[in-house]
Design a protein around this motif. Structure first.
Motif, mmCIF file in Angstrom:
data_model
loop_
_atom_site.group_PDB
_atom_site.id
_atom_site.type_symbol
_atom_site.label_atom_id
_atom_site.label_comp_id
_atom_site.label_asym_id
_atom_site.label_seq_id
_atom_site.Cartn_x
_atom_site.Cartn_y
_atom_site.Cartn_z
ATOM 1 N N ALA A 100 0.828 -1.208 0.000
ATOM 2 C CA ALA A 100 0.000 0.000 0.000
ATOM 3 C C ALA A 100 0.864 1.260 0.000
ATOM 4 O O ALA A 100 0.582 2.222 -0.732
ATOM 5 N N LEU A 101 1.915 1.263 0.792
ATOM 6 C CA LEU A 101 2.764 2.448 0.870
ATOM 7 C C LEU A 101 3.521 2.691 -0.432
ATOM 8 O O LEU A 101 3.803 3.848 -0.790
ATOM 9 N N GLY A 102 3.831 1.630 -1.162
ATOM 10 C CA GLY A 102 4.479 1.795 -2.457
ATOM 11 C C GLY A 102 3.570 2.523 -3.442
ATOM 12 O O GLY A 102 4.029 3.399 -4.199
ATOM 13 N N VAL A 103 2.285 2.176 -3.437
ATOM 14 C CA VAL A 103 1.327 2.862 -4.315
ATOM 15 C C VAL A 103 1.110 4.296 -3.834
ATOM 16 O O VAL A 103 1.018 5.233 -4.637
ATOM 17 N N ILE A 149 8.423 -0.617 11.640
ATOM 18 C CA ILE A 149 7.855 0.649 11.159
ATOM 19 C C ILE A 149 8.904 1.419 10.368
ATOM 20 O O ILE A 149 8.614 1.955 9.284
ATOM 21 N N ASP A 150 10.126 1.468 10.862
ATOM 22 C CA ASP A 150 11.202 2.161 10.138
ATOM 23 C C ASP A 150 11.456 1.518 8.779
ATOM 24 O O ASP A 150 11.730 2.221 7.795
ATOM 25 N N ASP A 151 11.381 0.182 8.720
ATOM 26 C CA ASP A 151 11.548 -0.501 7.427
ATOM 27 C C ASP A 151 10.447 -0.094 6.449
ATOM 28 O O ASP A 151 10.698 0.091 5.252
ATOM 29 N N LEU A 152 9.207 0.045 6.949
ATOM 30 C CA LEU A 152 8.101 0.460 6.088
ATOM 31 C C LEU A 152 8.295 1.897 5.608
ATOM 32 O O LEU A 152 8.036 2.211 4.443
ATOM 33 N N LEU A 153 8.753 2.750 6.495
ATOM 34 C CA LEU A 153 9.029 4.133 6.091
ATOM 35 C C LEU A 153 10.135 4.171 5.039
ATOM 36 O O LEU A 153 10.076 4.956 4.084
ATOM 37 N N ARG A 154 11.134 3.307 5.204
ATOM 38 C CA ARG A 154 12.207 3.222 4.207
ATOM 39 C C ARG A 154 11.654 2.757 2.863
ATOM 40 O O ARG A 154 12.040 3.277 1.807
ATOM 41 N N SER A 155 10.739 1.798 2.884
ATOM 42 C CA SER A 155 10.181 1.296 1.614
ATOM 43 C C SER A 155 9.381 2.390 0.915
ATOM 44 O O SER A 155 9.431 2.512 -0.317
ATOM 45 N N LEU A 202 9.351 6.619 -3.378
ATOM 46 C CA LEU A 202 9.339 8.030 -3.757
ATOM 47 C C LEU A 202 10.524 8.352 -4.668
ATOM 48 O O LEU A 202 10.362 8.992 -5.715
ATOM 49 N N VAL A 203 11.700 7.918 -4.238
ATOM 50 C CA VAL A 203 12.908 8.194 -5.009
ATOM 51 C C VAL A 203 12.836 7.536 -6.385
ATOM 52 O O VAL A 203 13.169 8.144 -7.408
ATOM 53 N N ALA A 204 12.357 6.291 -6.419
ATOM 54 C CA ALA A 204 12.243 5.579 -7.695
ATOM 55 C C ALA A 204 11.279 6.284 -8.640
ATOM 56 O O ALA A 204 11.419 6.190 -9.863
ATOM 57 N N ALA A 205 10.303 7.005 -8.077
ATOM 58 C CA ALA A 205 9.314 7.726 -8.901
ATOM 59 C C ALA A 205 9.783 9.135 -9.258
ATOM 60 O O ALA A 205 9.030 9.887 -9.878
ATOM 61 N N GLY A 206 11.008 9.483 -8.861
ATOM 62 C CA GLY A 206 11.578 10.753 -9.310
ATOM 63 C C GLY A 206 11.725 11.847 -8.270
ATOM 64 O O GLY A 206 12.181 12.944 -8.594
ATOM 65 N N VAL A 207 11.343 11.587 -7.003
ATOM 66 C CA VAL A 207 11.495 12.607 -5.960
ATOM 67 C C VAL A 207 12.936 12.607 -5.462
ATOM 68 O O VAL A 207 13.420 11.601 -4.937
ATOM 69 N N ALA A 208 13.623 13.735 -5.612
ATOM 70 C CA ALA A 208 15.048 13.782 -5.295
ATOM 71 C C ALA A 208 15.392 14.792 -4.203
ATOM 72 O O ALA A 208 16.550 14.917 -3.823
#
Length: 388
Positions: free
Chosen positions: A181-184, A316-322, A327-333
């Motif tokens: 869900a967080l990836g989407v 929780i930290d692992d989920l935040l990292r994912s 975000l980064v993979a989608a272009g947020v830098a």
């Protein structure tokens, strides 16, 4: 159209369905719906809308076998609250204006109707001007606004997602599903990040546009909310609740000023998510609270409401990292992981301030009560990492 727009589920007719679905191209120009079977759904899940599945019968032509109809709730208190928050127009506009341009799976809208009165833009302008009023007058203004349950005709006809699995807020989910869900969610946020975020309008506003008005609402509800929360939160959680008496107003603007704006769903939780057979996220529903703000608000809202309270903070930290990796993979830098961690904790406290209005709603059946109880239990567990 030959028939008027329904205000209630009971007002929906075969003639109206035929007219509107022809006009929207959901059925062919010669198709005719001559009957339907209605099944009410969503008890204990949505508090400002009434929802039903309509199984359609055609005398001529073909079209969807079933559709989901959604109208403003018949519960006057909840409908007035929904109107004061602008949720009814916002969801219709989200489907016909916002969602076609963002990366987010959602149901097809066969029809999205809101019969504007012409007062909507003026209402927002009045709220912004009201920010200059003394707090006691703001509180009185809110009490008046929140008793107005007169909502113009408003209805959505949506694709029926019955072949997908609806998330279950009461049951919660495991970290694997949460990561999906967080990836989407990250893709949604990335598609409207920073300069790409659509401009503000009367139905698509900044989450901090009227901070003193939001705090006035908290002040109106504070005593009853503290009694409500005391039965559900730990000593640490209640200390945070009491602290927002002094910190709440500044907190509304602090996070919004510190983080880039993006498109927020505003109610990103399991009851509003549908999962495909392969485990992927098939659709996000309930766009009534879409707004502009820091992505960490959606993230904290989802994490705090979905994971079992015993979930370790390392998970929780692992989920935040994912989420950050997506975000980064989608272009947020321009947004570091350390910034996300700080924003996540600030978002938890801002959400606690906003939750003060929950005890003003009618929760309906036993599921609605269970939803609130489990939500507070999970939220309290996530608050333990936030220092006083």
């Amino acid at each position: 159209m030959a028939t008027t727009t329904p205000r209630r589920l009971d007002d929906i007719t075969s003639d109206w369905l035929t007219d509107v679905m022809r006009a929207e191209g959901a059925i062919s120009a010669d198709a005719r719906i001559d009957g339907f079977e209605r099944t009410d759904v969503g008890d204990g899940e949505g508090f400002v809308g009434d929802i039903a599945r309509l199984r359609l019968a055609y005398s001529v032509g073909t079209g969807p076998n079933t559709v989901i109809a959604k109208v403003p709730t018949a519960v006057p208190l909840n409908r007035a609250t929904g109107k004061s928050l602008g949720v009814y127009e916002r969801e219709v506009r989200a489907y016909d204006t916002l969602l076609p341009n963002v990366d987010a799976p959602r149901p097809v809208a066969h029809a999205a109707i809101y019969e504007a009165t012409g007062d909507e833009e003026a209402f927002l302008e009045q709220l912004i001007k009201a920010e200059r009023l003394p707090l006691f007058l703001l509180r009185a203004l809110l009490r008046k606004v929140q008793t107005d349950a007169d909502v113009p005709p408003c209805i959505l006809l949506l694709e029926d997602l019955h072949e997908s699995e609806m998330g279950n807020q009461v049951a919660g989910c495991d970290p694997a599903r949460a990561a999906i869900a967080l990836g989407v969610l990250a893709r949604l946020h990335a598609s409207g990040w920073g300069d790409a975020c659509p401009q503000m309008g009367h139905w698509f506003i900044n989450g901090d546009i009227v901070p003193r008005l939001f705090h006035a609402q908290y002040r109106n509800n504070r005593r009853s909310f503290e009694r409500f929360a005391a039965e559900r939160l730990s000593e640490h959680g209640m200390a945070h609740v009491k602290a927002i008496r002094k910190t709440g107003l500044a907190r509304i603007t602090r996070l919004h000023d510190a983080a880039p704006r993006t498109i927020l769903h505003g109610d990103f939780r399991l009851d509003n998510l549908f999962f495909a057979a392969d485990g992927s996220l098939a659709a996000i529903i309930d766009w009534q609270t879409a707004n502009r703000g820091p992505g960490a608000l959606d993230v904290a809202y989802f994490v705090a409401g979905s994971l079992p309270p015993e979930t370790p903070e390392a998970v929780i930290d692992d989920l935040l990292r994912s989420y950050h990796d997506a975000l980064v993979a989608a272009g947020v830098a321009d947004y570091s992981f350390d910034r996300l961690l700080a924003d996540y904790e600030e978002a938890l406290l801002l959400l606690l301030h906003r939750m003060s209005g929950l005890d003003q709603l009618e929760f309906g059946d036993d599921r609605g009560v269970a939803l609130m109880d489990t939500w507070f239990e999970r939220f309290d567990a996530r608050l333990q990492r936030v220092p006083l």
